[in-house]
Design an enzyme around this catalytic site. Sequence first.
Site, PDB file in Angstrom:
ATOM      1  N   SER A 179       9.371 -21.406 -39.952  1.00 22.11           N
ATOM      2  CA  SER A 179       9.738 -22.800 -39.412  1.00 22.11           C
ATOM      3  C   SER A 179       8.753 -23.791 -39.418  1.00 22.11           C
ATOM      4  O   SER A 179       9.126 -25.113 -39.672  1.00 22.11           O
ATOM      5  CB  SER A 179      10.817 -23.001 -38.380  1.00 22.11           C
ATOM      6  OG  SER A 179      10.030 -22.243 -37.037  1.00 22.11           O
ATOM      7  N   HIS A 207      15.948 -20.309 -41.235  1.00 25.41           N
ATOM      8  CA  HIS A 207      15.796 -21.212 -42.048  1.00 25.41           C
ATOM      9  C   HIS A 207      16.251 -21.067 -43.523  1.00 25.41           C
ATOM     10  O   HIS A 207      15.759 -21.914 -44.323  1.00 25.41           O
ATOM     11  CB  HIS A 207      14.299 -22.019 -42.064  1.00 25.41           C
ATOM     12  CG  HIS A 207      14.111 -22.818 -40.661  1.00 25.41           C
ATOM     13  ND1 HIS A 207      14.510 -24.130 -40.649  1.00 25.41           N
ATOM     14  CD2 HIS A 207      13.686 -22.418 -39.615  1.00 25.41           C
ATOM     15  CE1 HIS A 207      14.166 -24.707 -39.611  1.00 25.41           C
ATOM     16  NE2 HIS A 207      13.715 -23.544 -38.606  1.00 25.41           N
ATOM     17  N   LYS A 238      21.732 -24.984 -38.725  1.00 18.61           N
ATOM     18  CA  LYS A 238      20.854 -25.908 -39.480  1.00 18.61           C
ATOM     19  C   LYS A 238      21.468 -26.347 -40.536  1.00 18.61           C
ATOM     20  O   LYS A 238      22.316 -27.115 -40.615  1.00 18.61           O
ATOM     21  CB  LYS A 238      19.443 -25.074 -39.688  1.00 18.61           C
ATOM     22  CG  LYS A 238      18.636 -25.102 -38.367  1.00 18.61           C
ATOM     23  CD  LYS A 238      17.675 -23.861 -38.279  1.00 18.61           C
ATOM     24  CE  LYS A 238      16.820 -24.078 -37.060  1.00 18.61           C
ATOM     25  NZ  LYS A 238      16.219 -23.049 -36.668  1.00 18.61           N
TER      26      LYS A 238
END
Length: 390
Positions: A179, A207, A238
Site C-alpha cells: 500500500s 489494494h 477500497k
Amino acid sequence: MSLIWLKKQVQDLKDQHLYNNILTIESAVGPEIKIGGKKLLNFCSNNYLGLANNPEMKKAAIAAIKKYGIGPTAVRTIAGTTVLHKELEAALAKFKKAEAVITFQSGFSANTAVIPALVGEGDLIFSDELNHASIIDGCRLSKAEVIRYVHINPVDLEEKLKAADKKTKKLVITDGVFSMDGDIAPLDKIYAVTSKYGAMLMVDDAHGEGVLGTSGRGIVDHFKLHGKVDVEIGTMSKAFGVVGGMAAGKKELIEWLSQRGRPFLFSSAMTIPDVAACIAAVKLLTKSGSLVKKLWKNADYLRTGLKKLGFDTGSSISPIIPLMLGDSKLAQNFSKELFNEGLFAKAIVYPTVAQGKARIRIMNSAGHSEQHLDKALKIFAKVGRKLNVI
Ligand SMILES: *Cc1c(COP(=O)(O)O)cnc(C)c1O
C-alpha cells in the site's frame, strides 16, 4: 491517573512532523473533493474505480434500506446473517472463482479473524517485512512466532522456511499490492516456495481487489493461482468504494472461519446498505472491465509524467504512486503546497512508513479524466520546483 502525559506525547509528534492532520471532507468522494470550502483534485482516496459515489450502487443501497432496514443488530453467528450477506458471499465466490467466501466488517477485521484461526502458540508465521499493520496485529493476536522475511524476496523466504522445523505448522503471509510503495508480491514464486515446504499461504489483496486480474478479480486471478493460495483476503473498502472485508478459499477454510474467526463471532455484521452496495459493485465489475482498464491507463500516464519531471516514484508498478521525499518535514510541506495549489494528496510519514522514507502517496482512480491528470502534473511540477525536489 492524570492524562497530562498525553499532551506531551502529542506535542512530540507535532515537533517531529509526525502529527496526522485529519482533514474533513465536505463533498462526495470523487475525482474532485471539497475540503475547508475549497474544491481540490483528489489523489488521496482508495477510490480506484470511482465507485464511492456510483449511482447504481447508491440505488441498490437505498432499495435495500427500504426493504431490510439499516443494521442487522447482531453478530453473524447469532442473528446478523441476512439473505443479502449470503447473496454477497456467493457473488464474491463466483466472481473470484473461489470455492467460498466469508465477509467481515472490514479488511482489518478479516486479518485479525483469519490469522489467529489458522495458527497459534508453537506455530510459525513467515511475514513480509512490509506487511500491513492489520496483518501484524493478526499475527500478534495468534501468539504464533513471527519470522519476518526480506520484502518481496522468495529466496530469503525459502532460506527461512528451510531452516524451520519440518513438523511445525507454518503460515506464509504477504500483502498483494503493497500500500505504500505500489509494488506487487511475486505470488507465483512465493507459492512455489511455500508449497515446497508444506506451508499454508495467505495473501492480503486489499489494494489488488478490483484492481488486479481480469475485471479486478484480484491477485490470485492475476497470477492464475486459483485453488492454490489457501487464503485470499480482500477488502470492499477500497476499489469497491464501500466498506467490508472478505476471505476467499476452500469450503473447509470458510466454514472454519465462520466458527472461529473472532470478529465474525463477536462484532456485528456489515450493515444492509453496505452489503447491497457491494453486491451491486460485483455485478458492475462482472459486466465490464472497462473501469479497471481506465484505472491502469491513468496510472501509467501519471507515473510516466512524474518520472519525466524528475520525480522518484520508487518501486511503483501499480496505481499507487509514491513520490519519495525522505524527510517527513519536506513531505508535510509538499502536501501543504499541493493543497494550496488545489490538489489533495497526503504526506505519509513514520510509523506508516519507516523513518527517513517519508513520501507523498498518489492514488489513481478511473474517475480521473485526462484533464485532471494534466492539471495534476502541472501542480506536481510547480511544487516540486518550489521545494527543490526536481
Ligand atoms: C487497507 C488495508 C487493509 C484494511 O482494510 P479495511 O477494509 O480498510 O479495514 C488491510 N490490509 C491491507 C494490505 C490494506 O491495505
